[in-house]
Scaffold this motif. Structure first.
Motif, PDB file in Angstrom:
ATOM      1  N   PRO A   4       1.375  -1.602   0.381  1.00 60.90           N
ATOM      2  CA  PRO A   4      -0.278  -0.051   0.148  1.00 60.90           C
ATOM      3  C   PRO A   4       1.002   1.193  -0.248  1.00 60.90           C
ATOM      4  O   PRO A   4       0.497   2.150  -0.335  1.00 60.90           O
ATOM      5  CB  PRO A   4      -1.034  -0.110   1.495  1.00 60.90           C
ATOM      6  N   PHE A   5       1.867   1.285   0.704  1.00 62.37           N
ATOM      7  CA  PHE A   5       2.783   2.447   0.883  1.00 62.37           C
ATOM      8  C   PHE A   5       3.042   2.393  -0.733  1.00 62.37           C
ATOM      9  O   PHE A   5       3.520   3.563  -1.373  1.00 62.37           O
ATOM     10  CB  PHE A   5       4.262   2.475   1.689  1.00 62.37           C
ATOM     11  N   PHE A   6       3.818   1.650  -1.424  1.00 63.89           N
ATOM     12  CA  PHE A   6       4.529   2.369  -3.062  1.00 63.89           C
ATOM     13  C   PHE A   6       3.162   2.521  -4.305  1.00 63.89           C
ATOM     14  O   PHE A   6       3.427   2.944  -4.837  1.00 63.89           O
ATOM     15  CB  PHE A   6       4.741   0.327  -3.521  1.00 63.89           C
ATOM     16  N   ARG A   7       2.137   1.556  -3.169  1.00 69.52           N
ATOM     17  CA  ARG A   7       1.123   2.727  -4.117  1.00 69.52           C
ATOM     18  C   ARG A   7       0.824   3.860  -4.303  1.00 69.52           C
ATOM     19  O   ARG A   7       0.614   4.597  -4.977  1.00 69.52           O
ATOM     20  CB  ARG A   7      -0.448   1.748  -3.311  1.00 69.52           C
ATOM     21  N   LYS A   8       0.859   4.482  -2.855  1.00 71.66           N
ATOM     22  CA  LYS A   8       0.403   5.613  -2.122  1.00 71.66           C
ATOM     23  C   LYS A   8       1.886   7.097  -2.609  1.00 71.66           C
ATOM     24  O   LYS A   8       1.996   7.581  -3.232  1.00 71.66           O
ATOM     25  CB  LYS A   8       0.863   5.486  -0.641  1.00 71.66           C
ATOM     26  N   LEU A   9       3.399   6.175  -3.530  1.00 68.27           N
ATOM     27  CA  LEU A   9       4.378   6.807  -3.817  1.00 68.27           C
ATOM     28  C   LEU A   9       3.778   6.766  -5.376  1.00 68.27           C
ATOM     29  O   LEU A   9       4.632   8.495  -5.662  1.00 68.27           O
ATOM     30  CB  LEU A   9       5.677   5.850  -3.824  1.00 68.27           C
ATOM     31  N   ALA A  10       3.276   5.664  -6.081  1.00 62.03           N
ATOM     32  CA  ALA A  10       2.663   6.272  -7.270  1.00 62.03           C
ATOM     33  C   ALA A  10       1.699   6.725  -7.680  1.00 62.03           C
ATOM     34  O   ALA A  10       1.613   7.142  -8.654  1.00 62.03           O
ATOM     35  CB  ALA A  10       2.697   4.882  -7.519  1.00 62.03           C
ATOM     36  N   GLU A  11       0.958   7.344  -6.738  1.00 68.40           N
ATOM     37  CA  GLU A  11      -0.256   8.400  -6.693  1.00 68.40           C
ATOM     38  C   GLU A  11       0.143   9.923  -6.695  1.00 68.40           C
ATOM     39  O   GLU A  11      -0.366  10.815  -7.255  1.00 68.40           O
ATOM     40  CB  GLU A  11      -1.023   8.292  -5.398  1.00 68.40           C
ATOM     41  N   CYS A  12       1.630   9.958  -6.126  1.00 66.40           N
ATOM     42  CA  CYS A  12       2.839  11.193  -6.038  1.00 66.40           C
ATOM     43  C   CYS A  12       3.088  11.421  -7.793  1.00 66.40           C
ATOM     44  O   CYS A  12       4.165  10.457  -8.787  1.00 66.40           O
ATOM     45  CB  CYS A  12       3.826  10.759  -4.976  1.00 66.40           C
ATOM     46  N   THR A  13       2.422  12.375  -8.315  1.00 67.44           N
ATOM     47  CA  THR A  13       2.866  12.693  -9.472  1.00 67.44           C
ATOM     48  C   THR A  13       4.490  13.049  -9.552  1.00 67.44           C
ATOM     49  O   THR A  13       5.155  13.247 -11.331  1.00 67.44           O
ATOM     50  CB  THR A  13       2.078  13.748 -10.255  1.00 67.44           C
ATOM     51  N   GLU A  14       5.099  13.460  -8.389  1.00 69.70           N
ATOM     52  CA  GLU A  14       6.464  13.790  -8.458  1.00 69.70           C
ATOM     53  C   GLU A  14       7.474  12.603  -8.892  1.00 69.70           C
ATOM     54  O   GLU A  14       8.810  13.138  -8.386  1.00 69.70           O
ATOM     55  CB  GLU A  14       7.214  14.369  -7.940  1.00 69.70           C
ATOM     56  N   ILE A  15       7.034  11.485  -8.375  1.00 67.62           N
ATOM     57  CA  ILE A  15       7.991  10.070  -8.527  1.00 67.62           C
ATOM     58  C   ILE A  15       7.152   9.289  -9.733  1.00 67.62           C
ATOM     59  O   ILE A  15       5.951   8.639  -9.234  1.00 67.62           O
ATOM     60  CB  ILE A  15       7.484   9.863  -6.980  1.00 67.62           C
ATOM     61  N   ASP A  16       7.816   9.194 -10.181  1.00 68.05           N
ATOM     62  CA  ASP A  16       7.691   7.665 -11.124  1.00 68.05           C
ATOM     63  C   ASP A  16       8.368   6.343 -10.564  1.00 68.05           C
ATOM     64  O   ASP A  16       9.591   5.902 -10.839  1.00 68.05           O
ATOM     65  CB  ASP A  16       8.547   8.046 -12.429  1.00 68.05           C
ATOM     66  N   VAL A  17       7.593   5.341 -10.410  1.00 66.86           N
ATOM     67  CA  VAL A  17       7.996   4.227  -9.266  1.00 66.86           C
ATOM     68  C   VAL A  17       8.178   3.400 -10.395  1.00 66.86           C
ATOM     69  O   VAL A  17       6.854   3.141 -10.391  1.00 66.86           O
ATOM     70  CB  VAL A  17       7.003   3.876  -8.419  1.00 66.86           C
ATOM     71  N   THR A  18       9.482   2.380  -9.554  1.00 63.94           N
ATOM     72  CA  THR A  18       9.016   1.070 -10.511  1.00 63.94           C
ATOM     73  C   THR A  18       9.503   0.102  -9.523  1.00 63.94           C
ATOM     74  O   THR A  18      10.858   0.355  -8.692  1.00 63.94           O
ATOM     75  CB  THR A  18       9.612   0.798 -11.101  1.00 63.94           C
ATOM     76  N   VAL A  19       8.612  -1.036  -9.137  1.00 59.59           N
ATOM     77  CA  VAL A  19       9.056  -1.950  -7.426  1.00 59.59           C
ATOM     78  C   VAL A  19       9.676  -3.431  -8.557  1.00 59.59           C
ATOM     79  O   VAL A  19       8.919  -3.505  -9.157  1.00 59.59           O
ATOM     80  CB  VAL A  19       7.949  -2.505  -6.821  1.00 59.59           C
ATOM     81  N   PHE A  20      11.028  -4.089  -8.005  1.00 64.43           N
ATOM     82  CA  PHE A  20      11.770  -5.374  -8.785  1.00 64.43           C
ATOM     83  C   PHE A  20      11.686  -6.330  -7.567  1.00 64.43           C
ATOM     84  O   PHE A  20      12.127  -5.946  -6.384  1.00 64.43           O
ATOM     85  CB  PHE A  20      12.803  -4.712  -8.996  1.00 64.43           C
TER      86      PHE A  20
END
Length: 402
Positions: free
Chosen positions: A19-35
Motif C-alpha cells: 500500500p505504501f508503494f501504491r501511495k508513492l505511485a500516486e505522487c505525480t512527482e515520483i515515477d516508481v518501479t518496484v522489482f
C-alpha cells in the motif's frame, strides 16, 4: 521538471509495504518501479511461524508498476541470504535511468548485488530497514562495525522508522544530513474505513460468539518470541467472568496454550486461529484492550493496526514501537516477562472504563501521524536533496582543441 525515477527492490509483495508503494505511485512527482525477487505471498504457502498454508487476501500488486525478477537460487527462500539470487537486477540498474534505488535491508544476496551495481552506475542508494541496535563483542562486533561503515558510506539517504531505528543510525554515526524520518506505518486509511463500517461493540461480540464482557486481544503468531503464555498467565489471575481473552493467530504453541487453559480451568479464553487481513478488523473492532507481550520486536506493526481501532495498548519494553506509539496516555509499557505487572495493567484498564476510553482516543490521535503520507514526503525530500547535490558536482573540463 521531470518526475523523479525511483527503483525499489523488495524481496516479495508484503502486506505492509505494497500500500505504501501504491501511495508513492500516486505522487505525480515520483515515477516508481518496484522489482520483486519472488512471488512469495501471492501463492499459497506454509508460513513457518503461523504453521498454516495461506495467501494474503488483499491485492498486493496493483496500483503501481512492478516486475518479478528471475531467481537463480538453488534453494529459493525469502528468509535466507542465498535464497534470493536475482541477477537480472544488474541489467535493470545498468540500463535504466533512475534517480535513486531504494533497498530494504542487507540480508539477501540480491540486495548486495543491486548495491554494487548501483555504486558502479552511480545511482544514489536509499536504505530502509527494521534497524535496531544489536551490539556484539569481540571479532563479531569489529566485523559488524566495519561492514556498516562501508555499507552506509555508499548510501545517499537512510530512513529511520522510529526512535530505536534512529538510535541505530546514531550508534553507527550516520550523518544527520542522510537521515529522513519515515514512520513505520500500516494502511491507516483501509483500517479507518473498516472501523467505520463495523457495528457497535456489543453487537460485534455477539456476532463472534463472545459474552458481553471486555475483551483482551492478543493478535500475533503463537511462538516463543511473542510470549503468549505471559498474557494467558496474567489473565488467569483475574476474577472469573470479568473479561474475555481472545487469541488471534496460530503457531506451534497453540495446543500447549489450549492445554494450559483447560488444565487450569481458565474460563473465557478463545483461540480463533489464523485470520487473514480482511478478517482482522472484526476482532480489533470487538476488542477493548490490546496486548503484545513479545520478548523481541524490531517494531511491531500489529500495534499500529490496533491503534487504528482506538484500542488502549499494553506492550513489553522489548517491543520496538513502544517508545514511539505507547506514550502520552495511549497505554502502558511493562518490563518484558513481568507477568505480575502485566496483570496489574490489564486489571487497571478493566476496572476503569473511562480511562480505557481515554487511552483509546489517544491511540487514535497518535496513529494518524504515523501514515504513508509522511513516508512519501520523506522519499520526495531525499530525492530532491540528491538531485540538488548532483547538480552541484562540477563537471570535468575537456581540453579545447586548437
Amino acid at each position: 521538471m521531470n518526475p523523479f525515477r525511483l527503483a525499489i527492490l523488495q524481496t516479495h509483495p508484503i502486506q505492509y509495504h505494497a500500500p505504501f508503494f501504491r501511495k508513492l505511485a500516486e505522487c505525480t512527482e515520483i515515477d516508481v518501479t518496484v522489482f520483486y525477487c519472488s512471488d512469495h505471498a501471492l501463492r499459497p504457502a506454509i508460513d513457518p511461524g503461523f504453521g498454516v498454508r495461506f495467501t494474503w487476501d488483499r491485492d498486493l500488486v496493483s496500483g503501481y508498476v512492478c516486475h518479478f525478477l528471475k531467481n537463480y537460487s538453488f534453494k529459493p527462500d525469502v528468509n535466507s541470504f542465498f535464497g534470493l539470487v536475482n541477477l537480472g537486477i544488474v541489467h535493470e540498474i545498468l540500463v535504466g535511468t533512475y534517480d535513486a534505488l531504494l533497498i530494504h535491508g542487507y540480508t539477501h544476496a540480491t540486495t548486495l548485488i543491486a548495491y554494487v551495481a548501483a555504486r558502479i552506475k552511480g545511482v544514489p542508494i536509499f536504505f530502509r530497514g527494521e534497524t535496531i541496535i544489536t551490539p556484539h563483542s569481540g571479532v563479531r562486533a569489529y566485523v559488524q562495525k566495519l561492514f556498516f561503515k562501508f555499507f552506509f558510506s555508499g548510501c545517499s539517504a537512510c530512513f529511520p522508522v522510529g526512535k530505536k531505528s534512529r538510535a541505530f543510525y546514531d550508534y553507527y554515526k550516520i550523518p544527520e544530513s542522510k537521515l529522513y524520518f519515515m514512520p513505520y506505518a500500516v494502511d491507516n486509511e483501509y483500517f479507518f474505513t473498516q472501523r467505520k463500517a463495523l457495528p457497535k461493540k456489543s453487537d460485534l461480540k455477539k456476532r463472534l460468539g463472545y459474552p458481553d464482557l471486555p475483551i483482551v486481544l492478543f493478535a500475533a503468531k503463537l511462538i516463543n518470541r511473542k510470549r503468549p503464555h505471559d498474557v494467558l498467565q496474567a489473565f488467569s489471575c483475574l476474577p472469573k467472568k470479568s473479561a474475555v481473552l481472545v487469541f488471534v493467530g496460530d503457531g506451534p504453541l497453540r495446543s500447549e496454550l489450549e492445554s494450559y487453559a483447560k488444565k487450569n480451568s481458565i474460563d473465557g479464553v478463545f483461540f480463533e486461529g489464523f485470520k487473514n487481513q480482511s478478517e482482522l478488523s472484526l476482532y480489533f473492532g470487538a476488542a477493548d484492550i490490546f496486548v503484545l507481550p513479545s520478548g523481541f520486536e524490531t517494531f511491531g506493526l500489529v500495534v499500529n493496526e490496533a491503534m487504528c481501532f482506538g484500542l488502549p495498548i499494553i506492550t513489553s519494553d522489548a517491543v520496538g514501537c513502544a517508545t514511539d506509539l505507547v506514550q502520552d496516555g495511549s497505554g502502558y509499557i511493562y518490563p518484558v516477562g513481568d507477568v505480575v505487572r502485566l496483570g496489574e495493567y490489564i486489571s487497571l484498564l478493566l476496572n476503569n472504563p473511562h480511562e480505557r476510553e481515554q487511552m483509546g482516543k489517544r491511540s487514535s490521535e497518535i496513529i494518524v501521524e504515523w501514515s504513508y503520507g509522511t513516508g512519501v514526503s520523506a522519499v520526495l525530500n531525499a530525492l530532491a536533496a540528491t538531485r540538488k547535490s548532483a547538480s552541484h558536482i562540477p563537471r570535468k573540463r575537456t581540453a579545447s582543441r586548437r
